[in-house]
Design a protein around this motif. Structure first.
Motif, PDB file in Angstrom:
ATOM      1  N   THR A 111       0.693   1.947   5.175  1.00  0.00           N
ATOM      2  CA  THR A 111       1.725   2.281   6.163  1.00  0.00           C
ATOM      3  C   THR A 111       2.753   3.239   5.574  1.00  0.00           C
ATOM      4  OG1 THR A 111       2.963   0.288   5.521  1.00  0.00           O
ATOM      5  CG2 THR A 111       1.551   0.117   7.479  1.00  0.00           C
ATOM      6  N   HIS A 112       2.937   3.153   4.251  1.00  0.00           N
ATOM      7  CA  HIS A 112       3.827   4.091   3.553  1.00  0.00           C
ATOM      8  C   HIS A 112       3.525   3.998   2.070  1.00  0.00           C
ATOM      9  CE1 HIS A 112       5.958   0.254   3.520  1.00  0.00           C
ATOM     10  NE2 HIS A 112       6.875   0.707   2.686  1.00  0.00           N
ATOM     11  N   LEU A 113       4.184   4.850   1.280  1.00  0.00           N
ATOM     12  CA  LEU A 113       3.770   4.978  -0.118  1.00  0.00           C
ATOM     13  C   LEU A 113       4.745   4.340  -1.108  1.00  0.00           C
ATOM     14  CD1 LEU A 113       2.198   8.590  -0.014  1.00  0.00           C
ATOM     15  CD2 LEU A 113       1.084   6.371   0.263  1.00  0.00           C
TER      16      LEU A 113
ATOM     17  N   HIS B 144       5.919   1.387  -3.749  1.00  0.00           N
ATOM     18  CA  HIS B 144       5.116   0.791  -4.832  1.00  0.00           C
ATOM     19  C   HIS B 144       4.386  -0.488  -4.428  1.00  0.00           C
ATOM     20  CE1 HIS B 144       7.753  -2.672  -5.827  1.00  0.00           C
ATOM     21  NE2 HIS B 144       8.686  -1.914  -5.273  1.00  0.00           N
ATOM     22  N   ASP B 145       4.951  -1.244  -3.449  1.00  0.00           N
ATOM     23  CA  ASP B 145       4.348  -2.529  -3.092  1.00  0.00           C
ATOM     24  C   ASP B 145       3.353  -2.396  -1.934  1.00  0.00           C
ATOM     25  OD1 ASP B 145       6.727  -1.868  -1.671  1.00  0.00           O
ATOM     26  OD2 ASP B 145       6.769  -3.872  -0.789  1.00  0.00           O
ATOM     27  N   HIS B 146       2.940  -1.154  -1.655  1.00  0.00           N
ATOM     28  CA  HIS B 146       1.953  -0.909  -0.594  1.00  0.00           C
ATOM     29  C   HIS B 146       0.774  -0.075  -1.088  1.00  0.00           C
ATOM     30  CE1 HIS B 146       4.453  -2.565   2.715  1.00  0.00           C
ATOM     31  NE2 HIS B 146       5.351  -2.403   1.767  1.00  0.00           N
ATOM     32  N   VAL B 147       0.854   0.374  -2.347  1.00  0.00           N
ATOM     33  CA  VAL B 147      -0.192   1.258  -2.882  1.00  0.00           C
ATOM     34  C   VAL B 147      -0.869   0.690  -4.132  1.00  0.00           C
ATOM     35  CG1 VAL B 147       0.944   3.341  -1.994  1.00  0.00           C
ATOM     36  CG2 VAL B 147       1.482   2.562  -4.322  1.00  0.00           C
TER      37      VAL B 147
ATOM     38  N   GLY C 246       3.820  -2.644   8.820  1.00  0.00           N
ATOM     39  CA  GLY C 246       4.317  -2.317   7.480  1.00  0.00           C
ATOM     40  C   GLY C 246       5.694  -2.921   7.263  1.00  0.00           C
ATOM     41  N   ASP C 247       6.663  -2.078   6.889  1.00  0.00           N
ATOM     42  CA  ASP C 247       8.016  -2.567   6.585  1.00  0.00           C
ATOM     43  C   ASP C 247       9.026  -2.162   7.663  1.00  0.00           C
ATOM     44  OD1 ASP C 247       6.906  -3.616   4.344  1.00  0.00           O
ATOM     45  OD2 ASP C 247       8.003  -2.360   2.915  1.00  0.00           O
ATOM     46  N   VAL C 248       8.583  -2.082   8.917  1.00  0.00           N
ATOM     47  CA  VAL C 248       9.533  -1.830  10.016  1.00  0.00           C
ATOM     48  C   VAL C 248      10.573  -2.953  10.040  1.00  0.00           C
ATOM     49  CG1 VAL C 248       9.732  -1.835  12.545  1.00  0.00           C
ATOM     50  CG2 VAL C 248       8.052  -0.360  11.407  1.00  0.00           C
ATOM     51  N   PHE C 249      10.134  -4.200   9.786  1.00  0.00           N
ATOM     52  CA  PHE C 249      11.091  -5.237   9.394  1.00  0.00           C
ATOM     53  C   PHE C 249      10.474  -6.083   8.289  1.00  0.00           C
ATOM     54  CE2 PHE C 249       9.204  -6.986  13.392  1.00  0.00           C
ATOM     55  CZ  PHE C 249       8.707  -8.206  12.954  1.00  0.00           C
ATOM     56  N   HIS C 250      11.358  -6.603   7.390  1.00  0.00           N
ATOM     57  CA  HIS C 250      10.901  -7.375   6.243  1.00  0.00           C
ATOM     58  C   HIS C 250      11.016  -8.875   6.476  1.00  0.00           C
ATOM     59  CE1 HIS C 250      11.484  -3.490   4.387  1.00  0.00           C
ATOM     60  NE2 HIS C 250      10.853  -3.901   3.316  1.00  0.00           N
ATOM     61  N   HIS C 251      11.894  -9.225   7.437  1.00  0.00           N
ATOM     62  CA  HIS C 251      12.243 -10.633   7.621  1.00  0.00           C
ATOM     63  C   HIS C 251      12.489 -10.873   9.103  1.00  0.00           C
ATOM     64  CE1 HIS C 251      14.407 -14.433   7.096  1.00  0.00           C
ATOM     65  NE2 HIS C 251      13.867 -14.475   5.895  1.00  0.00           N
TER      66      HIS C 251
ATOM     67  N   CYS D 120       4.341  -6.923   6.662  1.00  0.00           N
ATOM     68  CA  CYS D 120       3.820  -7.003   5.288  1.00  0.00           C
ATOM     69  C   CYS D 120       4.525  -8.016   4.410  1.00  0.00           C
ATOM     70  CB  CYS D 120       3.911  -5.645   4.611  1.00  0.00           C
ATOM     71  SG  CYS D 120       2.522  -4.625   5.028  1.00  0.00           S
ATOM     72  N   HIS D 121       5.733  -8.470   4.802  1.00  0.00           N
ATOM     73  CA  HIS D 121       6.498  -9.334   3.890  1.00  0.00           C
ATOM     74  C   HIS D 121       7.027 -10.607   4.545  1.00  0.00           C
ATOM     75  CE1 HIS D 121       6.218  -6.187   0.949  1.00  0.00           C
ATOM     76  NE2 HIS D 121       6.838  -5.317   1.727  1.00  0.00           N
ATOM     77  N   VAL D 122       6.795 -10.786   5.840  1.00  0.00           N
ATOM     78  CA  VAL D 122       7.326 -11.960   6.540  1.00  0.00           C
ATOM     79  C   VAL D 122       6.539 -13.209   6.109  1.00  0.00           C
ATOM     80  CG1 VAL D 122       7.471 -13.035   8.831  1.00  0.00           C
ATOM     81  CG2 VAL D 122       8.279 -10.688   8.500  1.00  0.00           C
TER      82      VAL D 122
END
Ligand code: ZN
Length: 292
Positions: free
Chosen positions: A116-118, A120-123, A224-229, A270-272
């Motif tokens: 979804t983006h580049l 470090h925690d997605h590649v 992706g990281d549109v929201f983290h929580h 990705c992080h929820v």
């Protein structure tokens, strides 16, 4: 194993880590004690760890299987990668590839890797260390990267003031894939195939995208990281601290929440924390998550 079905597609969560990481105030300075107690009934234990008073974040990939294709969405931190200022993700040595195998995909069976983006925690798992070199982990896969993100991080990675970007992971996890001619750089909106559409949702990074899935009339969105929580569903103006453009990140978040609330898409961030995916309801005041 956490598994979801969307039409004929199956989606399995591949865990890398799931732990308390940041203090609530560090992550969301807007979060008052009153707001925290208002939400406490659903926060612990999956989204907040009362013992450490820290927010719990998951780092995981989604393995999507549709039309006989095995697609890995976002590639976590990876093993043996240095992140000096992120101790909880530094020099990991996790059985991530074993978990992927148990979910039904050996590395050589992955057809597509989509980031979804580049950040470090997605590649991270894009590459692995072999004889001192970083080589693509998924030898038969095409890797789909956002062109605007690639250009942004490439520019920053050759600038001595900002290099090496993302703890060096641009050089370790992105460039080797491009050099092996396995990367497809795309600019959204872009229809990838019958089921998947790529849409821009910039702000967390300049080229951040979301992947929309449709199968047999059912929908999902890998956001992706549109929201983290999930607190950010209630408070969409709350940003994760790291963004290329904070205002654009808020606009993209509202756009994606609106979209998923109106079409009933299963939302896969990705992080929820657990149950890791769910739905968004529109309310009189804004939005509310319906996760589990
Ligand atoms: Zn992330």
């Amino acid at each position: 194993m956490t598994m979801f079905s969307v039409g004929k597609a199956t989606i399995v969560r591949i865990e890398e880590t799931y732990q308390p990481v940041y203090s609530v105030k560090e992550l969301f300075p807007e979060c008052t004690d009153d707001l925290l107690s208002e939400h406490k009934h659903w926060l612990a234990p999956n989204h907040y760890d009362p013992g450490t008073a820290k927010v719990k974040l998951s780092v995981h990939s989604w393995l999507l299987q549709v039309d006989k294709q095995k697609i890995l969405i976002d590639a976590c931190c990876g093993n043996h990668k240095s992140r000096p200022t992120r101790p909880w993700w530094n020099m990991l040595d996790t059985p991530y590839l074993d978990r992927l195998g148990a979910a039904g995909a050996r590395p050589d069976e992955i057809d597509l890797v989509m980031c979804t983006h580049l950040h470090h925690d997605h590649v991270g798992w894009n590459t692995q260390l072999k004889d001192g070199r970083w080589i693509p982990t998924f030898p038969n896969a095409r890797y789909v990267f956002s062109q605007p993100d690639f250009e942004y991080f490439q520019k920053a990675d050759v600038d001595p003031n900002t290099a090496p970007v993302e703890f060096g992971t641009f050089r370790e996890c992105v460039l080797p894939v491009v050099e092996a001619e396995r990367a497809d750089l795309v600019t959204g909106p872009h229809r990838l195939n019958d089921h998947i559409e790529i849409l821009p949702a910039p702000g967390h990074s300049p080229g951040h995208v979301v992947f929309k899935l449709e199968s047999d009339g059912e929908r999902a969105a890998f956001i992706g990281d549109v929201f983290h929580h999930l607190l950010q569903v209630y408070y969409p103006h709350w940003n994760f601290p790291k963004n290329s453009d904070p205002e654009q990140a808020r606009t993209s978040r509202r756009m994606v929440l609106e979209h998923c609330a109106s079409n009933g898409a299963l939302v896969l961030p990705c992080h929820v924390g657990a149950p890791f995916a769910g739905h968004i309801d529109a309310t009189a005041k804004g939005f509310r998550p319906r996760f589990g």
